[in-house]
Design an enzyme around this catalytic site. Structure first.
Site, PDB file in Angstrom:
ATOM      1  CG  ASP A 120      -2.078  -0.990   1.060  1.00 17.93           C
ATOM      2  OD1 ASP A 120      -2.413  -1.339  -0.085  1.00 17.93           O
ATOM      3  OD2 ASP A 120      -2.632  -1.412   2.082  1.00 17.93           O
ATOM      4  CD  GLU A 227      -9.121   3.613   6.773  1.00 18.80           C
ATOM      5  OE1 GLU A 227      -8.786   3.944   5.612  1.00 18.80           O
ATOM      6  OE2 GLU A 227     -10.092   4.116   7.363  1.00 18.80           O
ATOM      7  CB  CYS A 228      -5.125   1.421   1.377  1.00 19.47           C
ATOM      8  SG  CYS A 228      -5.514   3.133   0.954  1.00 19.47           S
ATOM      9  N   GLY A 229      -4.034   3.128   4.145  1.00 17.96           N
ATOM     10  CA  GLY A 229      -3.021   4.066   4.617  1.00 17.96           C
ATOM     11  C   GLY A 229      -3.188   5.471   4.088  1.00 17.96           C
ATOM     12  CG  LEU A 230      -4.355   6.359  -0.077  1.00 14.06           C
ATOM     13  CD1 LEU A 230      -5.370   6.344  -1.208  1.00 14.06           C
ATOM     14  CD2 LEU A 230      -3.129   7.172  -0.478  1.00 14.06           C
TER      15      LEU A 230
END
Length: 247
Positions: A120, A227-230
């Site tokens: 990610d 969550e992908c981290g964005l």
């Protein structure tokens, strides 16, 4: 540009009583040319793309293309870009999918959350951070909803992520609100919606909704993370912020 304290004061005294269009209008008046919009061209992305461009027609629309999106997503993106005349800004990782797989393997196939986080960061977080820098963004409109993940339940309409202000005009919307908006403006869901998808990202990490799923985001990342981290804090403790403790 106002500081976060002023933004929060505006939120407390005014924005809590505003609808989504009024919040976008406030964001444009407050942040001007530093305002950008992000999109994933996901299941319900037409809502935010239409809502925001009705107020700010030429707003830069940042799309992080991971190189692993379904065919339907690329087709959906093209159709919406043409229909809404989007000022689309496409960002990708400097590491091609083939090079990444040669060096690190198929990270999404790992049973370790850390491998997903690495994937990610390379394919999503770094390109988005670069987009924010290159576009001179001071504020970021996003289609986050509080009912999507545990982390998003903690958000306010106006928050701060690093040096960027995050504005979520539809934070308190529910699925019925999305449906009503799409119907009102004759806007489409993503094509995979008709195949049972309620959330869609990369082809290898998205699947249709199943009866045992507790949330839409259970259909992503093989249920290992939400969550992908964005949309997590990008701080010196970034590794911790991408940890499963945020899921």
């Amino acid at each position: 540009m106002i500081d976060l304290k002023q933004a929060n004061q505006a939120l407390e005294t005014d924005l809590h009583h505003k609808d989504a269009t009024q919040i976008v209008t406030w964001a444009q008046a407050t942040f001007g040319p530093g305002l950008i919009l992000s999109t994933s061209f996901g299941i319900q992305s037409a809502v935010m793309l239409h809502l925001v461009t009705q107020v700010v027609p030429q707003i830069p629309v940042v799309w992080v293309d991971t190189g692993y999106l379904p065919v339907e997503t690329y087709q959906f993106a093209e159709a919406l870009t043409q229909r809404l005349q989007l000022n689309l800004q496409v960002y990708q990782s400097p590491i091609s999918p083939a090079r990444m797989e040669a060096l690190y393997g198929k990270l999404w196939a790992s049973q370790e959350v850390e491998a997903f986080n690495k994937y990610d960061y390379m394919r999503k977080v770094e390109p988005m951070q670069r987009a924010l820098r290159e576009l001179g963004a001071t504020a970021w409109l996003a289609g986050l909803r509080a009912d999507q993940t545990d982390h998003r339940k903690t958000l306010d309409v106006v928050t701060q992520q690093g040096d960027i202000y995050k504005i979520s005009p539809i934070l308190n919307w529910h699925a019925r609100d999305i449906y009503k908006y799409l119907q009102a403006y004759d806007l489409p869901y993503h094509p995979l919606f008709d195949k049972g998808y309620v959330s869609v990202g990369d082809w290898h990490s998205s699947r249709p909704l199943m009866a045992e799923d507790e949330s839409d985001r259970d259909t992503r990342f093989r249920g290992m993370k939400q969550e992908c981290g964005l949309h997590l804090p990008q701080t010196p403790g970034e590794a911790e912020s991408l940890d499963s403790s945020y899921l």
